[in-house]
Design a protein around this motif. Structure first.
Motif, PDB file in Angstrom:
ATOM      1  N   ASP A  66       0.828  -1.205   0.000  1.00 22.58           N
ATOM      2  CA  ASP A  66       0.000   0.000   0.000  1.00 22.58           C
ATOM      3  C   ASP A  66       0.862   1.254   0.000  1.00 22.58           C
ATOM      4  OD1 ASP A  66      -2.270  -1.506   0.015  1.00 22.58           O
ATOM      5  OD2 ASP A  66      -2.720  -1.204   2.140  1.00 22.58           O
ATOM      6  N   ASP A  67       1.907   1.253   0.810  1.00 22.23           N
ATOM      7  CA  ASP A  67       2.797   2.412   0.859  1.00 22.23           C
ATOM      8  C   ASP A  67       3.474   2.648  -0.482  1.00 22.23           C
ATOM      9  OD1 ASP A  67       2.169   2.923   3.452  1.00 22.23           O
ATOM     10  OD2 ASP A  67       4.013   2.077   4.299  1.00 22.23           O
ATOM     11  N   SER A  68       3.916   1.584  -1.118  1.00 20.57           N
ATOM     12  CA  SER A  68       4.577   1.761  -2.415  1.00 20.57           C
ATOM     13  C   SER A  68       3.579   2.233  -3.473  1.00 20.57           C
ATOM     14  CB  SER A  68       5.273   0.474  -2.855  1.00 20.57           C
ATOM     15  OG  SER A  68       4.334  -0.553  -3.060  1.00 20.57           O
ATOM     16  N   ARG A  69       2.339   1.764  -3.407  1.00 20.12           N
ATOM     17  CA  ARG A  69       1.313   2.222  -4.349  1.00 20.12           C
ATOM     18  C   ARG A  69       1.013   3.701  -4.127  1.00 20.12           C
ATOM     19  NH1 ARG A  69      -0.619   2.750  -9.081  1.00 20.12           N
ATOM     20  NH2 ARG A  69      -2.859   2.839  -9.214  1.00 20.12           N
ATOM     21  N   LEU A  70       0.923   4.117  -2.866  1.00 22.21           N
ATOM     22  CA  LEU A  70       0.697   5.526  -2.576  1.00 22.21           C
ATOM     23  C   LEU A  70       1.874   6.377  -3.035  1.00 22.21           C
ATOM     24  CD1 LEU A  70      -0.974   5.451   0.935  1.00 22.21           C
ATOM     25  CD2 LEU A  70      -1.981   6.225  -1.193  1.00 22.21           C
ATOM     26  N   ASN A  71       3.107   5.853  -2.888  1.00 19.68           N
ATOM     27  CA  ASN A  71       4.279   6.579  -3.383  1.00 19.68           C
ATOM     28  C   ASN A  71       4.217   6.755  -4.889  1.00 19.68           C
ATOM     29  OD1 ASN A  71       5.442   6.985  -0.892  1.00 19.68           O
ATOM     30  ND2 ASN A  71       6.649   5.104  -0.966  1.00 19.68           N
ATOM     31  N   GLU A  72       3.712   5.743  -5.606  1.00 19.69           N
ATOM     32  CA  GLU A  72       3.561   5.849  -7.057  1.00 19.69           C
ATOM     33  C   GLU A  72       2.564   6.947  -7.433  1.00 19.69           C
ATOM     34  OE1 GLU A  72       2.350   2.124  -8.619  1.00 19.69           O
ATOM     35  OE2 GLU A  72       4.147   1.076  -7.950  1.00 19.69           O
ATOM     36  N   LEU A  73       1.532   7.111  -6.596  1.00 20.34           N
ATOM     37  CA  LEU A  73       0.514   8.119  -6.856  1.00 20.34           C
ATOM     38  C   LEU A  73       0.943   9.505  -6.375  1.00 20.34           C
ATOM     39  CD1 LEU A  73      -2.638   6.080  -5.805  1.00 20.34           C
ATOM     40  CD2 LEU A  73      -1.921   6.649  -8.123  1.00 20.34           C
ATOM     41  N   GLY A  74       2.094   9.601  -5.714  1.00 22.46           N
ATOM     42  CA  GLY A  74       2.603  10.883  -5.251  1.00 22.46           C
ATOM     43  C   GLY A  74       2.187  11.239  -3.837  1.00 22.46           C
ATOM     44  N   TYR A  75       1.760  10.275  -3.046  1.00 24.76           N
ATOM     45  CA  TYR A  75       1.343  10.513  -1.673  1.00 24.76           C
ATOM     46  C   TYR A  75       2.203   9.696  -0.726  1.00 24.76           C
ATOM     47  CZ  TYR A  75      -2.911  12.536  -3.582  1.00 24.76           C
ATOM     48  OH  TYR A  75      -3.801  13.310  -4.262  1.00 24.76           O
ATOM     49  N   LYS A  76       2.208  10.071   0.554  1.00 24.76           N
ATOM     50  CA  LYS A  76       2.865   9.237   1.549  1.00 24.76           C
ATOM     51  C   LYS A  76       1.836   8.797   2.577  1.00 24.76           C
ATOM     52  CE  LYS A  76       4.445  12.530   4.952  1.00 24.76           C
ATOM     53  NZ  LYS A  76       5.535  12.969   5.764  1.00 24.76           N
ATOM     54  N   GLN A  77       2.070   7.662   3.197  1.00 26.04           N
ATOM     55  CA  GLN A  77       1.137   7.091   4.164  1.00 26.04           C
ATOM     56  C   GLN A  77       1.088   7.967   5.407  1.00 26.04           C
ATOM     57  OE1 GLN A  77      -0.869   4.369   4.027  1.00 26.04           O
ATOM     58  NE2 GLN A  77      -1.605   4.882   6.053  1.00 26.04           N
ATOM     59  N   GLU A  78      -0.096   8.524   5.723  1.00 28.18           N
ATOM     60  CA  GLU A  78      -0.239   9.370   6.892  1.00 28.18           C
ATOM     61  C   GLU A  78      -1.422   8.989   7.765  1.00 28.18           C
ATOM     62  OE1 GLU A  78      -0.471  13.382   5.565  1.00 28.18           O
ATOM     63  OE2 GLU A  78       1.581  13.418   4.834  1.00 28.18           O
TER      64      GLU A  78
END
Length: 135
Positions: free
Chosen positions: A28-40
């Motif tokens: 999930d974190d890597s997918r969010l990084n691909e979308l330009g977001y970080k897990q918060e």
């Protein structure tokens, strides 16, 4: 429990007690990084909070009180039984479709983001704005 990034790329995660994070969270974190977001966002919900969110979204009491007498008056018990089954089936299909989209784009304020991504660059901003006004 707090999640910390272990290296520069943010692919290795470690909990405070030193154990590794499951692959699902790392994915999930890597997918969010691909979308330009970080897990918060925090990933825990108490039983009461889960019930409260579900109850407020479903809103059973307001639906029953406003539509129960109308359905019985104009359609009878048969329309109420089959209406609940048909509407429940279509609601389940919409929910399953939205859960599939949510797993592909796991972001907060997802509906705006989903509509922008699914419509493309030309219609994305308008679709996101329209979704915001519709909700």
């Amino acid at each position: 429990m707090e999640i910390r990034n272990g290296d520069e790329a943010g692919q290795y995660h470690q909990l405070c007690d030193g154990t590794g994070v499951s692959n699902e969270i790392a994915d999930d974190d890597s997918r969010l990084n691909e979308l330009g977001y970080k897990q918060e966002l925090d990933r825990k919900l108490s039983l009461l909070a889960n019930f409260s969110v579900s109850f407020s979204i479903i809103s059973v009491m307001t639906g029953i009180t406003t539509l129960y007498s109308t359905g019985l008056t104009f359609g009878g018990p048969i329309s109420m039984i089959y209406g609940w089954l048909v509407a429940g089936l279509f609601t389940l299909m919409v929910g399953l479709s939205m859960s599939e989209i949510c797993s592909a784009y796991p972001t907060a304020a997802g509906l705006y983001f989903w509509s922008a991504k699914l419509c493309g660059n030309d219609w994305g901003p308008f679709a996101s704005w329209l979704t915001g006004w519709y909700i």
